[in-house]
Design a protein around this motif. Structure first.
Motif, short mmCIF file in Angstrom:
data_model
loop_
_atom_site.label_atom_id
_atom_site.label_comp_id
_atom_site.label_asym_id
_atom_site.label_seq_id
_atom_site.Cartn_x
_atom_site.Cartn_y
_atom_site.Cartn_z
N ALA A 13 -112.02 -75.50 -56.45
CA ALA A 13 -113.93 -75.60 -56.39
C ALA A 13 -114.52 -76.16 -56.73
CB ALA A 13 -114.22 -75.09 -58.21
N GLU A 14 -113.99 -77.86 -56.38
CA GLU A 14 -114.27 -78.72 -55.79
C GLU A 14 -114.68 -79.27 -54.63
OE1 GLU A 14 -115.40 -79.98 -58.77
OE2 GLU A 14 -113.99 -78.19 -60.26
N GLY A 15 -114.11 -78.12 -53.78
CA GLY A 15 -114.16 -78.74 -52.41
C GLY A 15 -112.74 -78.47 -52.06
N VAL A 16 -112.82 -78.68 -50.23
CA VAL A 16 -111.24 -77.95 -49.67
C VAL A 16 -111.76 -79.25 -48.50
CG1 VAL A 16 -109.53 -76.90 -48.98
CG2 VAL A 16 -111.12 -75.65 -50.84
N ARG A 17 -110.74 -79.93 -48.62
CA ARG A 17 -110.99 -80.81 -47.49
C ARG A 17 -109.42 -81.64 -46.84
NH1 ARG A 17 -115.10 -82.05 -51.14
NH2 ARG A 17 -117.08 -81.22 -49.86
N ILE A 25 -119.08 -66.02 -47.22
CA ILE A 25 -119.29 -67.60 -47.22
C ILE A 25 -120.17 -68.15 -47.98
CG2 ILE A 25 -120.48 -69.75 -45.39
CD1 ILE A 25 -118.10 -68.88 -44.26
N LEU A 26 -120.06 -69.28 -48.77
CA LEU A 26 -120.49 -70.40 -49.54
C LEU A 26 -121.19 -71.88 -49.38
CD1 LEU A 26 -117.17 -70.82 -52.34
CD2 LEU A 26 -119.76 -69.02 -52.00
N GLU A 81 -122.62 -75.01 -50.24
CA GLU A 81 -122.84 -76.11 -51.97
C GLU A 81 -122.67 -74.71 -52.68
OE1 GLU A 81 -122.92 -79.37 -51.82
OE2 GLU A 81 -123.87 -79.05 -50.09
N GLY A 82 -121.12 -73.99 -52.45
CA GLY A 82 -120.32 -73.67 -53.73
C GLY A 82 -121.19 -72.26 -54.28
N ARG A 83 -121.96 -71.99 -53.28
CA ARG A 83 -122.77 -70.75 -53.92
C ARG A 83 -122.47 -69.76 -52.35
NH1 ARG A 83 -125.10 -70.56 -58.76
NH2 ARG A 83 -126.64 -69.13 -57.77
N ILE A 84 -123.09 -68.31 -52.88
CA ILE A 84 -122.83 -67.58 -51.74
C ILE A 84 -123.84 -67.42 -50.95
CG2 ILE A 84 -122.38 -64.84 -51.23
CD1 ILE A 84 -121.22 -64.29 -53.92
N ALA A 85 -123.50 -67.42 -49.74
CA ALA A 85 -124.99 -67.65 -48.87
C ALA A 85 -124.74 -66.46 -47.65
CB ALA A 85 -124.77 -69.02 -47.87
N ASP A 137 -116.63 -72.07 -47.61
CA ASP A 137 -117.71 -72.74 -47.73
C ASP A 137 -118.39 -74.42 -46.25
OD1 ASP A 137 -119.48 -74.76 -48.65
OD2 ASP A 137 -119.18 -74.37 -51.25
N ARG A 138 -119.20 -73.92 -45.88
CA ARG A 138 -119.73 -74.52 -45.05
C ARG A 138 -120.06 -75.27 -44.97
NH1 ARG A 138 -124.45 -70.16 -44.01
NH2 ARG A 138 -123.47 -69.20 -43.08
N THR A 139 -120.54 -76.45 -46.04
CA THR A 139 -120.39 -77.72 -46.44
C THR A 139 -119.87 -78.48 -47.18
OG1 THR A 139 -121.89 -77.17 -48.55
CG2 THR A 139 -123.17 -77.76 -46.79
N ARG A 140 -118.58 -77.08 -48.20
CA ARG A 140 -117.59 -78.20 -49.35
C ARG A 140 -116.21 -77.67 -48.30
NH1 ARG A 140 -119.37 -76.47 -55.05
NH2 ARG A 140 -121.25 -78.43 -54.62
N GLY A 141 -116.11 -76.88 -46.93
CA GLY A 141 -114.73 -76.94 -46.11
C GLY A 141 -114.17 -74.94 -47.44
N GLY A 142 -113.92 -74.99 -48.61
CA GLY A 142 -114.14 -74.33 -49.14
C GLY A 142 -113.64 -73.92 -50.93
N GLY A 143 -114.26 -72.35 -51.07
CA GLY A 143 -114.41 -72.92 -52.92
C GLY A 143 -113.96 -72.06 -53.41
#
Ligand code: IPE
Length: 267
Positions: free
Chosen positions: A68-72, A115-116, A118-122, A148-154
């Motif tokens: 949930a914190e992002g995937v890098r 697709i998320l 910043e952790g929200r569904i876009a 997630d577009r900004t965090r990779g995944g979530g």
């Protein structure tokens, strides 16, 4: 009169044993499916979107890999696939149980189409859900690992998916069935049940719920209530009920529009 659209979530705590990794509760799942089948018979026009949580399937993996914190990193991505696989495994258990119980369910996997940002569904297309409803089927969504577009995944919780779908489907009711009788003012003592929470009074209630916030990667009861209150403020005509699916007959009664004990969320 247009047919009523209802969203029902079966919480992860209800359909899994949260203390044991990847352990479903098959008897409970079978009973819940039976109740859904009975309600569909009793209310022929019911347009039901079913969602389910991830409990000891996705949550345990997601916690371990902090998805949930992002995937890098490569290790994060390995974790992402583990969460995805765990969520998928439970969804398979649910869709198999629905089929066995005579509920014509079809999976709409958030990992495949959402697709998320910043952790929200876009983005998440709603057309397949509409088509399923038009065909008289029960589309099934669930808490899932999502790019997630900004965090990779979530992680997308069922409530996040519901909130997104509600923008187009405008359900009249959202029913959240868990293991608890509703939202308690004094969690974890569980002696004072809140019969209703109003969006206007949220700031005074919020601190009381903080005790349950740490229990899972999608923020426990606190974030679920908050997500639903935001939705209620946006929607014209939406009722949300948080209630126990552990009490036999409650899911059937709730779907049939009967009044039952729980916490009502209102404007
Ligand atoms: C959690 O979804 C999703 C994952 C951890 C993969 P939910 O927030 O809808 O699930 P529960 O009801 O808390 O288990």
């Amino acid at each position: 009169m247009p047919k009523e659209v209802v969203f029902l979530k079966l919480g992860g705590s209800l359909i899994t044993d949260k203390s044991r990794a990847r352990t479903a509760r098959p008897e409970t799942i079978r009973r819940l499916v039976e109740e859904i089948a009975q309600a569909r018979k009793a209310v022929p026009g019911l347009r039901l979107v079913l969602g389910h949580g991830s409990g000891s399937f996705g949550h345990m993996e997601a916690k371990k890999f902090e998805t949930a914190e992002g995937v890098r990193s490569a290790e994060d991505w390995r974790g992402f696939t583990m969460v995805w696989a765990a969520a998928d495994q439970l969804n398979r258990i649910m869709t198999d149980a629905l089929a066995a119980g005579g509920v014509p369910a079809v999976r709409i996997a958030p990992s495949s189409c959402a697709i998320l940002e910043e952790g929200r569904i876009a983005e998440m297309p709603v057309a397949p859900v509409w088509s399923a409803l038009d065909a008289g089927l029960v589309p099934v969504v669930y808490g899932d690992a999502v790019f997630d577009r900004t965090r990779g995944g979530g992680i997308a919780s069922t409530e996040m998916v519901f909130a997104h779908l509600a923008r187009s489907l405008h359900p009249q009711r959202i029913l959240l069935a868990g293991i608890e009788r509703g939202v308690f003012e004094d969690y974890p003592a569980r002696e004072v049940l809140l019969p209703r929470i109003r969006a206007a009074g949220w700031e005074t209630v919020r601190p009381k719920l903080e005790g349950s916030a740490q229990t899972d990667v999608t923020g426990g009861m606190l974030s679920k209530v908050q997500e639903m209150l935001e939705l209620i403020l946006r929607e014209e005509n939406l009722q949300v009920l948080i209630f126990s699916g552990e009490i036999e007959g409650n899911v059937r009664r709730a779907l049939s529009g009967e009044t039952l004990e729980g916490t009502r969320l209102e404007k």
